[in-house]
Scaffold this active site. Structure first.
Site, PDB file in Angstrom:
ATOM      1  N   ASN A   9       0.868  -1.171   0.000  1.00 54.54           N
ATOM      2  CA  ASN A   9       0.000   0.000   0.000  1.00 54.54           C
ATOM      3  C   ASN A   9       0.909   1.227   0.000  1.00 54.54           C
ATOM      4  OD1 ASN A   9      -1.803   2.028   0.460  1.00 54.54           O
ATOM      5  ND2 ASN A   9      -2.399   1.369   2.524  1.00 54.54           N
ATOM      6  N   TRP A  10       1.052   1.821  -1.184  1.00 51.86           N
ATOM      7  CA  TRP A  10       1.972   2.963  -1.310  1.00 51.86           C
ATOM      8  C   TRP A  10       1.348   4.267  -0.826  1.00 51.86           C
ATOM      9  CZ3 TRP A  10       4.070   1.760  -6.949  1.00 51.86           C
ATOM     10  CH2 TRP A  10       4.944   0.671  -6.881  1.00 51.86           C
ATOM     11  N   LYS A  11       0.082   4.223  -0.446  1.00 52.79           N
ATOM     12  CA  LYS A  11      -0.610   5.409   0.084  1.00 52.79           C
ATOM     13  C   LYS A  11      -0.372   6.611  -0.844  1.00 52.79           C
ATOM     14  CE  LYS A  11      -0.268   3.315   4.587  1.00 52.79           C
ATOM     15  NZ  LYS A  11      -0.232   3.448   6.024  1.00 52.79           N
ATOM     16  N   HIS A  99      -9.659   1.195   4.358  1.00 52.79           N
ATOM     17  CA  HIS A  99      -8.401   1.399   5.086  1.00 52.79           C
ATOM     18  C   HIS A  99      -8.626   2.345   6.264  1.00 52.79           C
ATOM     19  CE1 HIS A  99      -4.340   2.634   6.082  1.00 52.79           C
ATOM     20  NE2 HIS A  99      -3.974   1.475   5.567  1.00 52.79           N
ATOM     21  N   GLU A 101      -7.032   4.752   7.391  1.00 56.13           N
ATOM     22  CA  GLU A 101      -6.834   6.188   7.132  1.00 56.13           C
ATOM     23  C   GLU A 101      -8.080   6.791   6.488  1.00 56.13           C
ATOM     24  OE1 GLU A 101      -3.125   5.537   5.178  1.00 56.13           O
ATOM     25  OE2 GLU A 101      -2.245   5.039   7.118  1.00 56.13           O
ATOM     26  N   GLU A 171      -5.840  -4.959  10.542  1.00 54.76           N
ATOM     27  CA  GLU A 171      -4.827  -3.943  10.831  1.00 54.76           C
ATOM     28  C   GLU A 171      -5.218  -3.185  12.090  1.00 54.76           C
ATOM     29  OE1 GLU A 171      -2.585  -2.617   7.073  1.00 54.76           O
ATOM     30  OE2 GLU A 171      -4.494  -1.581   7.013  1.00 54.76           O
ATOM     31  N   GLY A 177       2.061   2.358  10.859  1.00 51.97           N
ATOM     32  CA  GLY A 177       3.054   3.416  10.679  1.00 51.97           C
ATOM     33  C   GLY A 177       3.873   3.740  11.915  1.00 51.97           C
ATOM     34  N   SER A 218       2.857  -2.061  10.529  1.00 54.17           N
ATOM     35  CA  SER A 218       4.287  -2.087  10.841  1.00 54.17           C
ATOM     36  C   SER A 218       4.950  -3.436  10.559  1.00 54.17           C
ATOM     37  CB  SER A 218       4.507  -1.640  12.292  1.00 54.17           C
ATOM     38  OG  SER A 218       4.101  -0.276  12.439  1.00 54.17           O
ATOM     39  N   GLY A 239       2.802  -0.992   4.416  1.00 54.74           N
ATOM     40  CA  GLY A 239       2.912   0.417   4.050  1.00 54.74           C
ATOM     41  C   GLY A 239       4.370   0.831   3.930  1.00 54.74           C
ATOM     42  N   GLY A 240       4.938   1.311   5.018  1.00 56.65           N
ATOM     43  CA  GLY A 240       6.304   1.857   5.008  1.00 56.65           C
ATOM     44  C   GLY A 240       7.340   0.933   4.383  1.00 56.65           C
TER      45      GLY A 240
HETATM   46  P1  PGA Z   1       2.520   0.332   7.774  1.00 57.22           P
HETATM   47  O1  PGA Z   1       1.115   0.559   6.997  1.00 57.22           O
HETATM   48  O2  PGA Z   1       3.098  -0.963   7.232  1.00 57.22           O
HETATM   49  O3  PGA Z   1       3.365   1.519   7.385  1.00 57.22           O
HETATM   50  O4  PGA Z   1       2.212   0.239   9.204  1.00 57.22           O
HETATM   51  C1  PGA Z   1       0.234  -0.505   6.785  1.00 57.22           C
HETATM   52  C2  PGA Z   1      -1.045  -0.014   6.203  1.00 57.22           C
HETATM   53  O5  PGA Z   1      -1.443   1.120   6.482  1.00 57.22           O
HETATM   54  O6  PGA Z   1      -1.712  -0.738   5.448  1.00 57.22           O
END
Ligand code: PGA
Length: 261
Positions: A9-11, A99, A101, A171, A177, A218, A239-240
């Protein structure tokens, strides 16, 4: 046999040129191994504007394309929204919905998530449905009720047909994050409850063939193996750690190693 998903997930982290370059690097590093590992599904989810540039890079390789969100109608006066029909035309086989966010910043509700899942199924796109509790909900002892409620709501009146797949991504919202994932045992206990819920909702063969439950929050190359050592955890939404090709492809390699032949 266990199938494992490693989903990036490159957001809103990369512009379209950077997305194309990262996709090229992921394909270069994974395509060879990926071709022999149909049990590991690698998906890249760039922002909507980068889909058109990333699609030709992954097309015909062992890397799949996904979107980060969609609207719940196919067409109409919905300013700023993106149709699942368009996403399919742009090469998306997968799409994230719900998601945290979007639930947090944009007030996306369970009902909206449910309508998006239905729209994706109509368009032949496999949904990746995110669920998870906030820190406050967990502290109040409501983790299980919140997450199971989200799963049931997202899947109301949904029935996968043919070869359609639905991935549920658990999640915990408060670890996304942060660099601090929950303990694998903790995630596994939630996965067990989600799988039990799926068995309550669908016949066994549909759950086994068409649903997968993955963990997100994470995940990186230091902790992924711990999660995948649990039979009920079928991959990760990342994500990261998905923003660097070597680290992300390392995750796919760890996933491949985790599956016992
Ligand atoms: P993260 O993000 O790996 O940076 O915690 C995961 C996500 O939001 O899907």
């Amino acid at each position: 046999m266990k199938n494992v998903f490693i989903i990036a997930n490159w957001k809103m982290q990369l512009d379209d040129a950077a997305s194309e370059a990262l996709a090229q690097e992921v394909v270069r590093r994974w395509a060879g191994q990926g071709a022999t590992r149909s049990d590991v599904t690698v998906v890249l989810c760039p922002s909507h504007v980068a889909l058109e540039r990333v699609h030709p890079v992954v097309k015909g390789t062992a890397v799949w394309l996904g979107a980060q969100d969609c609207f719940w109608e196919d067409k109409g006066a919905y300013t700023g929204e993106v149709s699942p029909v368009t996403l399919k035309q742009l090469g998306c086989e997968w799409c994230i919905v719900g998601h945290s966010e979007r639930r947090g910043f944009l007030n996306e509700t369970d009902e909206m998530v449910n309508r998006k899942v239905a729209a994706l199924m109509r368009s032949g796109i496999n949904p990746i449905v995110c669920v998870g509790e906030t820190r406050e909900e967990r502290t109040a002892g409501r983790r299980d009720a919140v997450v199971i409620g989200q799963v049931r709501a997202a899947l109301a009146n949904i029935r996968p047909v043919g070869t359609q797949r639905i991935v549920i991504a658990y999640e915990p919202r408060w670890v996304i994050g942060t660099g601090q994932a929950v303990a694998p045992e903790d995630a596994a206990s939630m996965h067990n409850l989600i799988i039990q819920t799926l068995f309550d909702l669908y016949p066994n063969d549909i759950v086994e063939r068409q649903f997968s439950v993955i963990y997100g929050g994470s995940v990186d190359s230091t902790n992924l193996a711990g999660f995948l050592s649990f039979d009920v955890i079928h991959g990760a939404l990342v994500g990261g750690a998905a923003l660097k090709a070597d680290e992300f492809v390392r995750l796919a390699e760890i996933a491949a190693d985790s599956i016992k032949p």
